[in-house]
Design a protein around this motif. Structure first.
Motif, short mmCIF file in Angstrom:
data_model
loop_
_atom_site.label_atom_id
_atom_site.label_comp_id
_atom_site.label_asym_id
_atom_site.label_seq_id
_atom_site.Cartn_x
_atom_site.Cartn_y
_atom_site.Cartn_z
N GLU A 317 0.86 -1.18 0.00
CA GLU A 317 0.00 0.00 0.00
C GLU A 317 0.90 1.23 0.00
O GLU A 317 2.03 1.18 0.49
CB GLU A 317 -0.89 0.05 1.25
N ARG A 319 1.28 4.89 1.53
CA ARG A 319 0.81 5.73 2.63
C ARG A 319 1.65 6.99 2.68
O ARG A 319 2.85 6.92 2.96
CB ARG A 319 0.89 4.96 3.96
N ASP A 320 1.02 8.12 2.37
CA ASP A 320 1.70 9.42 2.37
C ASP A 320 2.95 9.39 1.49
O ASP A 320 4.01 9.92 1.87
CB ASP A 320 2.07 9.83 3.79
#
Length: 331
Positions: A317, A319-320
């Motif tokens: 994934e 994330r930021d």
């Protein structure tokens, strides 16, 4: 200069191993001189440094050998510790240099396009969680290799299955990947000998590193290559590091088992909690590494994580702006 360097004679009287110093913890890389009736072949002459040049001057004096007696220069792959002196030897001898097409393309990319490859690696490592100071240190580190591979040679291509003359005999070129795309080993069927470069090493595991834009799954490529190489009958293998060895197929199996274990360790770490590649790297290899060692460790960690992802054992994934790996089935 250390007595660890220099000529190591082999059971085959026409093959000499030359231990050439390198500025890394491995201490030396194996070059090989193969004698023929009309001249010599040099395999993987080593890195271009003053220490390496002084070593070769001593070797040539010992053998009463001059550059003009070199018939050809053959490279298993493009990494600086194998490729670095090829252009210098070519300039002094006029001998052709043979390298796979993949190897030539990567050498061009790494040292013929300014710092573009270094910045790609910097972006990759930052995307996968490496802190800025360590990632920033990679840029001058990568730039430092240019002088160690200069001048760069003009190369003639080697293709998988080619029969290449080394000394007075023909050796089959066997292409594998993972450690370096386009890596060539050379097999002599009538004597069951193999120059295996860094495709198979005794006692240590070749680094398997992910580089953007090269091999999509370098670990899969490496493991496939080991299975293929293990099919050859090899009584004596001449590696790029450490001593020549027997038990070639067994060693291929040991390296496969090593990576199976490493994959399991990384999967276990990620199942225990989501983490970036950098966090996974430091948990396995620690933080007390040089910049050079960190580059290898991070690239190897990525190669294993990409392989696990391809097997659907983990997933990623973002994330930021940072990639995080998660165990399959985790929320």
């Amino acid at each position: 200069m250390s007595s660890a360097y220099g000529i190591v004679r082999q059971d085959n009287p026409h093959i000499l191993q030359v231990r050439v110093p390198v500025p890394y913890p491995l201490q030396y890389v194996n070059a090989y001189l193969i004698e023929g009736d009309s001249g010599w072949t040099v395999l993987d002459p080593g890195i271009h440094s003053q220490e390496a040049l002084e070593l070769w001057e001593g070797v040539f004096r010992t053998l009463d050998l001059g550059f003009r007696q070199l018939e050809r220069i053959v490279l298993t792959h493009h990494h600086p510790d194998h490729y670095g002196l090829a252009g210098y030897f070519q300039h002094k001898s006029g001998a052709p240099v043979f390298l796979s097409e993949w190897g030539r393309r990567q050498a061009d990319d790494l040292w013929g396009n300014g710092d573009e490859a270094a910045h790609r690696l910097w972006r990759l490592f930052r995307q996968h969680g490496m802190d800025a100071p360590m990632a920033d240190a990679m840029l001058p580190h990568m730039a430092g290799f240019a002088e160690l591979v200069s001048p760069r040679p003009e190369t003639a291509p080697i293709r998988n299955g080619d029969m290449l003359q080394l000394g007075d005999n023909l050796w089959e070129a066997v292409e594998t990947g993972g450690h370096a795309a386009g890596h060539m080993s050379f097999y002599r069927k009538d004597t069951w000998e193999m120059f295996c470069g860094d495709a198979v090493l005794p006692r240590i595991s070749p680094n398997i590193g992910y580089m953007p834009g090269v091999e999509e799954d370098p670990l899969a490529s490496f493991l496939d290559g080991l299975r293929h190489l293990a099919e050859y009958t090899v009584e004596r293998a001449y590696p790029g590091h450490r001593d020549s060895f027997q038990g070639f197929a067994k060693r291929c199996g040991e390296l496969i088992a090593h990576h199976d274990k490493r994959l399991a360790q990384m999967e276990e770490r990620i199942v225990a909690g989501p983490c970036t590649a950098y966090e996974c790297c430091t948990s396995l290899f620690g933080t007390r590494l040089t910049v050079h060692q960190f580059r290898f460790a991070m690239s190897e960690t990525l190669a294993h994580l990409i392989h696990l992802e391809g097997q659907a054992r983990i997933r990623r994934e973002e994330r930021d702006g940072t990639v995080v790996f998660i165990g399959t089935g985790s929320v």
